[in-house]
Design an enzyme around this catalytic site. Structure first.
Site, PDB file in Angstrom:
ATOM      1  N   CYS A 134      37.113  48.024  38.027  1.00 50.11           N
ATOM      2  CA  CYS A 134      37.188  48.076  39.494  1.00 50.11           C
ATOM      3  C   CYS A 134      35.795  47.940  40.117  1.00 50.11           C
ATOM      4  CB  CYS A 134      37.873  49.362  39.968  1.00 50.11           C
ATOM      5  SG  CYS A 134      39.620  49.437  39.547  1.00 50.11           S
ATOM      6  N   ALA A 135      34.970  47.139  39.465  1.00 48.61           N
ATOM      7  CA  ALA A 135      33.641  46.811  39.977  1.00 48.61           C
ATOM      8  C   ALA A 135      33.349  45.370  39.575  1.00 48.61           C
ATOM      9  CB  ALA A 135      32.596  47.760  39.407  1.00 48.61           C
TER      10      ALA A 135
END
Length: 466
Positions: free
Chosen positions: A388-389
């Site tokens: 999630c980055a």
């Protein structure tokens, strides 16, 4: 398919390290520490939970506190009965505990939310209409994406802490000096574990008339977070990363923007007075306290569990916890350094201070295949993907920002290079044996290969049992 006997045991035997350094404290008791899982190669092994950056196991102390409260469960703020009054006191005392844990200023508000993501979306809903937001591309999506209705300036990934401050200062110097501005920054990267220069970034923001919110999801479980010492305006974090159960979070800090905005959710609890108008409409007077953004029946157990975790970490002593975590970080980094095929991902370099979060890729391996083999053959739980980055991981991997790749197994076959990475993460509940088994397993997989065949199923790399 035939396989050699219990490879997890063999992996441990390849590591010469003994027990923890006697100067370091013992791991804190957590739930699941004795859970055993089956190995695809046969037998069972105690599960090594090394995915703390996603969700840390709940502390036994937290679970015990929640269990002790459960028989006294009651609604809060609205009931005259004894259990309701007791629950209300517990809820508000938890707010005070969190404020103390964060070293909040007098007048700061502590708002209970569902998670860090929820907290930052709440703040995004309260910023002035003409506010400009500055955020580094290195942020977790929880702090990268909530600012959809604002003017957003995305800053390139810095390669040193000093460069981060310089980048922010240049961007702020170019903005309208009379308009409101907000800087959003992580305290510790969920990809590399590296600590960011929060205090210096806060000073830079304030020097240019901007405010700053700290995403402390990865920082608060590992290091003390002082709102006053760091100079941040707000801080957000999640309970499930702080050794508490899922479903609770915190946004703490300055009250003015929170009080001046419409409630995040409209409903009971947020409203102080509601009356019908003569024209048939409704007039509402909203609370000016934290309740303004806590409409509905709150997650009392989640709130209490966060407060319990705050107390447990404070009583354990962060000096001791940090020392022990550095001991584990050294074990992992030294072990991975002995494997030439492993490349550890970093923005700030090997000497940068960090928490127990380490991401890496293995030459010649699909990251999802490697993570699946760690789980199926060694009983080790890590994470693979982009965490999630996405912009940060792609930058660190040197891939084009437009390259395909998502959280989960890519289209590449097991053994082929992927655009994803592997992340190992640990904390206050991690025993030495777990990181020793992990290091041994990495060395064995790189040297000998996986002992089982794997395939992609529903976006995940899984053992082929057919």
């Amino acid at each position: 398919m035939s396989a050699r006997p219990n490879t997890a045991t063999a992996a441990v035997a390849t590591v010469a390290a003994e027990s923890a350094d006697p100067c370091c404290a013992a791991p804190l008791p957590v739930l699941g520490r004795d859970v055993t899982v089956p190995l695809v190669t046969g037998g069972e092994v105690t599960y090594a939970a090394l995915d703390y950056a996603a969700s840390a196991p709940a502390l036994q102390r937290v679970w015990d506190d929640v269990a002790a409260y459960a028989p006294y469960y009651g609604s809060v703020h609205r009931g005259a009965g004894y259990l309701s009054q007791l629950s209300t006191d517990l809820f508000e005392n938890s707010r005070a505990t969190v404020a103390e844990f964060l070293d909040c200023r007098p007048g700061d508000q502590v708002v209970f939310t569902r998670s860090t993501t929820d907290s930052l979306n709440l703040l995004a809903a309260t910023i002035p209409a003409d506010c400009e937001v500055f955020v580094f591309e290195t942020e977790h999506h929880a702090s990268l994406l909530p600012w959809r209705d604002a003017r957003v300036t995305y800053l390139n990934a810095p390669r040193t802490p000093a460069q981060a401050v310089e980048t922010l200062e240049r961007a702020l110097a170019d903005r309208d000096p009379y308009g409101p501005a907000l800087v959003c920054v992580t305290g510790a990267s969920n990809v590399t574990g590296e600590l960011w220069p929060v205090k210096e970034l806060a000073a830079a923001a304030h020097a240019h008339g901007a405010r700053i919110v700290l995403d402390a999801a990865q920082l608060a479980p590992h290091h003390p977070v002082s709102v006053q010492e760091l100079g941040v305006d707000w801080v957000a974090f999640s309970g499930h990363k702080l050794y508490a159960p899922f479903g609770s979070g915190v946004l703490a800090g300055r009250a003015d923007w929170l009080q001046d905005s419409e409630p995040y959710l409209a409903g009971g609890g947020a409203s102080r007075k509601v009356a019908r108008r003569a024209d048939g409409g409704v007039d509402v007077e909203w609370h000016t306290t934290a309740a303004r953004h806590e409409a509905g029946s709150p997650n009392v157990i989640g709130v209490y569990s966060i407060a319990s975790a705050c107390k447990a970490l404070t009583e354990a002593g962060f000096d001791s916890l940090v020392a022990r975590e550095r001991h584990l970080i050294a074990k992992v980094r030294e072990g991975l350094a002995e494997v030439p095929e492993v490349r550890v991902l970093s923005l700030f370099g090997d000497d940068a201070p960090r928490v127990g979060v380490i991401s890496f890729v293995v030459e010649g391996w699909n990251s999802s295949h490697f993570a699946a083999a760690l789980s199926a053959e060694y009983g080790i739980g890590v994470r693979d993907g982009l965490f999630c980055a996405h912009p940060l991981v792609r930058t660190l991997l040197g891939s084009d920002p437009q390259d395909p790749g998502e959280c989960g197994a890519p289209e590449a076959n097991p053994g082929e290079r992927s655009l994803n990475a592997i992340r190992v993460s640990f904390g206050a509940g991690t025993p030495d044996e777990h990181v020793e088994r992990f290091v041994g397993a990495v060395k064995e997989l790189v040297r000998d290969g996986a002992q089982w065949k794997y395939r992609t199923e529903d976006g995940r790399c899984v053992p082929d049992r057919g």
